[in-house]
Enzyme design. Sequence first.
Site, PDB file in Angstrom:
ATOM      1  N   LYS A  10     -14.673  59.950  12.961  1.00  0.00           N
ATOM      2  CA  LYS A  10     -14.805  60.912  14.068  1.00  0.00           C
ATOM      3  C   LYS A  10     -15.193  60.186  15.348  1.00  0.00           C
ATOM      4  O   LYS A  10     -15.753  59.083  15.325  1.00  0.00           O
ATOM      5  CB  LYS A  10     -15.841  62.002  13.753  1.00  0.00           C
ATOM      6  CG  LYS A  10     -17.278  61.521  13.484  1.00  0.00           C
ATOM      7  CD  LYS A  10     -18.137  61.279  14.714  1.00  0.00           C
ATOM      8  CE  LYS A  10     -19.514  60.726  14.352  1.00  0.00           C
ATOM      9  NZ  LYS A  10     -20.227  60.111  15.460  1.00  0.00           N
ATOM     10  N   SER A 104     -20.875  58.886   6.453  1.00  0.00           N
ATOM     11  CA  SER A 104     -20.771  60.334   6.218  1.00  0.00           C
ATOM     12  C   SER A 104     -19.442  60.661   5.567  1.00  0.00           C
ATOM     13  O   SER A 104     -19.363  61.512   4.667  1.00  0.00           O
ATOM     14  CB  SER A 104     -20.887  61.096   7.541  1.00  0.00           C
ATOM     15  OG  SER A 104     -22.126  60.828   8.151  1.00  0.00           O
ATOM     16  N   ASP A 137     -23.961  64.488  10.005  1.00  0.00           N
ATOM     17  CA  ASP A 137     -22.528  64.399  10.302  1.00  0.00           C
ATOM     18  C   ASP A 137     -21.644  64.654   9.079  1.00  0.00           C
ATOM     19  O   ASP A 137     -20.412  64.705   9.209  1.00  0.00           O
ATOM     20  CB  ASP A 137     -22.175  62.990  10.827  1.00  0.00           C
ATOM     21  CG  ASP A 137     -22.712  62.741  12.229  1.00  0.00           C
ATOM     22  OD1 ASP A 137     -23.230  63.682  12.859  1.00  0.00           O
ATOM     23  OD2 ASP A 137     -22.605  61.589  12.690  1.00  0.00           O
TER      24      ASP A 137
HETATM   25  O1  C5P Z   1     -28.842  63.178   9.604  1.00  0.00           O
HETATM   26  P1  C5P Z   1     -28.719  61.702   9.486  1.00  0.00           P
HETATM   27  O2  C5P Z   1     -29.379  61.173   8.237  1.00  0.00           O
HETATM   28  O3  C5P Z   1     -27.338  61.195   9.645  1.00  0.00           O
HETATM   29  O4  C5P Z   1     -29.523  61.105  10.691  1.00  0.00           O
HETATM   30  C1  C5P Z   1     -29.860  59.748  10.761  1.00  0.00           C
HETATM   31  C2  C5P Z   1     -30.980  59.578  11.771  1.00  0.00           C
HETATM   32  O5  C5P Z   1     -30.483  59.841  13.090  1.00  0.00           O
HETATM   33  C3  C5P Z   1     -32.151  60.518  11.592  1.00  0.00           C
HETATM   34  O6  C5P Z   1     -33.081  60.008  10.688  1.00  0.00           O
HETATM   35  C4  C5P Z   1     -32.703  60.587  13.005  1.00  0.00           C
HETATM   36  O7  C5P Z   1     -33.471  59.436  13.283  1.00  0.00           O
HETATM   37  C5  C5P Z   1     -31.458  60.514  13.863  1.00  0.00           C
HETATM   38  N1  C5P Z   1     -30.940  61.836  14.250  1.00  0.00           N
HETATM   39  C6  C5P Z   1     -31.625  62.574  15.186  1.00  0.00           C
HETATM   40  N2  C5P Z   1     -31.160  63.800  15.550  1.00  0.00           N
HETATM   41  C7  C5P Z   1     -30.026  64.282  15.029  1.00  0.00           C
HETATM   42  C8  C5P Z   1     -29.292  63.546  14.069  1.00  0.00           C
HETATM   43  C9  C5P Z   1     -29.784  62.317  13.704  1.00  0.00           C
HETATM   44  O8  C5P Z   1     -32.672  62.142  15.692  1.00  0.00           O
HETATM   45  N3  C5P Z   1     -29.583  65.477  15.423  1.00  0.00           N
END
Ligand code: C5P
Length: 309
Positions: A10, A104, A137
């Site tokens: 993406k 993802s 994601d």
């Molecule tokens: O959700 P995911 O595990 O992919 O997110 C990885 C990291 O990215 C989270 O631990 C956070 O530090 C950051 N993040 C964030 N806000 C979001 C998505 C991700 O701060 N909306």
Amino acid sequence: MSVTVRVPAKVNVQLAVGGARPDGFHDLANVFLAVGLYDEITVTPADALRVTCSGPDAAQVPLDVTNLAARAALALAGRHGIEPAVHIHIAKDIPVAGGMAGGSADGAGALVACDALWGTRTSREELLEICAELGSDVPFSLVGGAALGTGRGEKLTVLEVGGTFHWVFAMADGGLSTPAVFREFDRLGEGARTPEPVASWDLLEALAKGDTGALAAAVSNDLEPAALSLFPELAQTLAAGRAAGALTALVSGSGPTTAFLARDASGAERIAEALRASGTCKSARVAPSPAPGATVVHPGHRDAAGARD
Ligand code: C5P
């Protein structure tokens, strides 16, 4: 007997980011567009859970339970009370730690593949729920096309796309960790700029009409200053793509992959060639969008037509 699922990368054509929430995540208005670069995830019954990976960046992919594909298999098996006895092979073409949701994609792909292999017939809602638990994601990797992600990016509204957009992606030498980029975003005080992130109407209209020029004028990425602060060389890549005729140039998600919008397919080829020659990136690839979400491409032991593996 095996199942193979193809899952797209993406680019975020809009990534509006608010301040840090009490849970550490950031509220987003995240317009995802799936692009035609794919990982393929193949699952085969095995004695125990095992992950392997092939492709130029395979050495950088973790093969333990931190891999989202392994976590997806564990989550699905846990819900259905079965053993996650499966070999997951990832044929990796999406850049690793590149800001294109490669990890993802593998999570969503393994989930769909294991569901087909095990015959667990999990509902779409439940698959999306598991995806959201795996990462912000991951639901989009399942859905593909284009979608607006709100909350931390996991609450999706599907968007109409009225045409094909031609992209070039420049892969950087090295990766960026998404949490590190969000931390840098906080350190730079960027969150104060966008108290409540909202999607841009101009951007949604450009997508719906398939209007490349209007899309180029409307793209934005609030994480770009943080990514550039951690990876200053990207400024040269962005400049090289612009000089080669890109209608717009931006960091893809949390980077360090950079994305360039071209007027048409031949323009994309020219920009990719110029980027390769510029010496400002490791490689450059063209990819059209939108692309479909996680799709079974090799259904294993018996598909609808009754053909055998
Ligand atoms: O959700 P995911 O595990 O992919 O997110 C990885 C990291 O990215 C989270 O631990 C956070 O530090 C950051 N993040 C964030 N806000 C979001 C998505 C991700 O701060 N909306």
